[in-house]
Design a protein around this motif. Structure first.
Motif, PDB file in Angstrom:
ATOM      1  N   ALA A 122     -12.753   2.260 -17.019  1.00  0.00           N
ATOM      2  CA  ALA A 122     -13.152   2.451 -15.625  1.00  0.00           C
ATOM      3  C   ALA A 122     -12.169   3.335 -14.877  1.00  0.00           C
ATOM      4  CB  ALA A 122     -13.283   1.097 -14.934  1.00  0.00           C
ATOM      5  N   ALA A 128     -14.881   3.602 -11.955  1.00  0.00           N
ATOM      6  CA  ALA A 128     -14.581   2.621 -10.909  1.00  0.00           C
ATOM      7  C   ALA A 128     -13.086   2.346 -10.921  1.00  0.00           C
ATOM      8  CB  ALA A 128     -15.366   1.333 -11.134  1.00  0.00           C
ATOM      9  N   LEU A 171     -17.304  -1.646 -10.202  1.00  0.00           N
ATOM     10  CA  LEU A 171     -18.380  -1.494 -11.176  1.00  0.00           C
ATOM     11  C   LEU A 171     -19.677  -2.110 -10.669  1.00  0.00           C
ATOM     12  CD1 LEU A 171     -16.432  -2.221 -14.479  1.00  0.00           C
ATOM     13  CD2 LEU A 171     -17.464  -0.039 -13.824  1.00  0.00           C
ATOM     14  N   VAL A 184     -22.705   0.629 -10.923  1.00  0.00           N
ATOM     15  CA  VAL A 184     -23.554   0.600 -12.118  1.00  0.00           C
ATOM     16  C   VAL A 184     -25.017   0.469 -11.700  1.00  0.00           C
ATOM     17  CG1 VAL A 184     -24.144  -0.647 -14.227  1.00  0.00           C
ATOM     18  CG2 VAL A 184     -21.740  -0.412 -13.554  1.00  0.00           C
TER      19      VAL A 184
END
Length: 216
Positions: free
Chosen positions: A145, A151, A163, A167
């Protein structure tokens, strides 16, 4: 990353692995719960080796209580922190029998109230057993991430929250597994395998590894 880039990232990961799941071996929700508790600061490979010995002998709360802490330790002694984990597993078995009829509870609050079960473990169970769109941020997901720019965050909760915001909903159920597997096998800690990464053109990592001239 832009919304379009995030969607493209997960689209590629999904095409490569349409049905991702955990690499921990289990047959029942209880087996997965125990395996995830045992996996803290241990590898899935190491946990699977232990549970292949344990579960044929004891794979219910009653059976593990029958073993007791010392009996359980004989099966999980190859796993790090096995003394503390044996204590937690036996204690959570007792609570499952006393408060939940021997079944794994379906809510985060009830799961996190079990000994040895924190937010990450609860997220794994909620996602893998009960099909909820949760993301358990381990070291692999934290690294992916942040490296990719998907993220970024200073701690696991910040990354998890990030996230959950970015997402796409259609990829939320599988995101946890795709990111873990990508971090485990491609975006590795010491030397990420950028040349064979299917999302390298989307990734913001400035220190991408160059192609190995010895490879074809």
């Amino acid at each position: 990353m832009s919304r379009a880039e995030v969607h493209e990232l997960f689209s590629r990961l999904a095409e490569l692995d349409p049905s991702p799941t955990t690499e921990l071996e289990y047959q029942t929700p209880f087996e997965l719960l125990v395996a995830v508790v045992l996996s803290a600061q241990a590898t899935d490979v190491g946990v699977n080796k232990a549970t292949r010995r344990l579960f044929p002998v004891a794979n219910t709360p009653q059976a593990i209580l029958g073993l007791g802490e010392e009996g359980l330790k004989r099966y999980i002694s190859t796993i790090g922190l096995f003394n503390a984990k044996a204590k937690n597993v036996v204690a959570l078995c007792r609570i499952l029998l006393e408060k939940h009829g021997g079944e794994v509870p379906r809510t985060r609050e009830e799961l996190e109230a079990l000994p040895g079960v924190g937010r990450k473990t609860a997220n794994v169970v909620l996602n893998t057993v009960f099909g909820e769109g949760t993301i358990a941020v381990d070291t692999h997901i934290f690294r992916v991430a942040n490296r990719t720019g998907l993220a970024p965050g200073k701690d696991v909760r910040e990354v998890e929250d990030g996230l959950m915001r970015v997402v796409p909903e259609e990829y939320l159920l599988g995101a946890h597994h795709w990111l873990i597997l990508h971090g485990r096998y491609v975006c590795k800690a010491r030397r990420p395998d950028c040349p064979r990464c299917i999302i390298r053109d989307l990734c913001r990592y400035p220190d991408k590894t160059p192609p190995d001239p010895r490879r074809d």
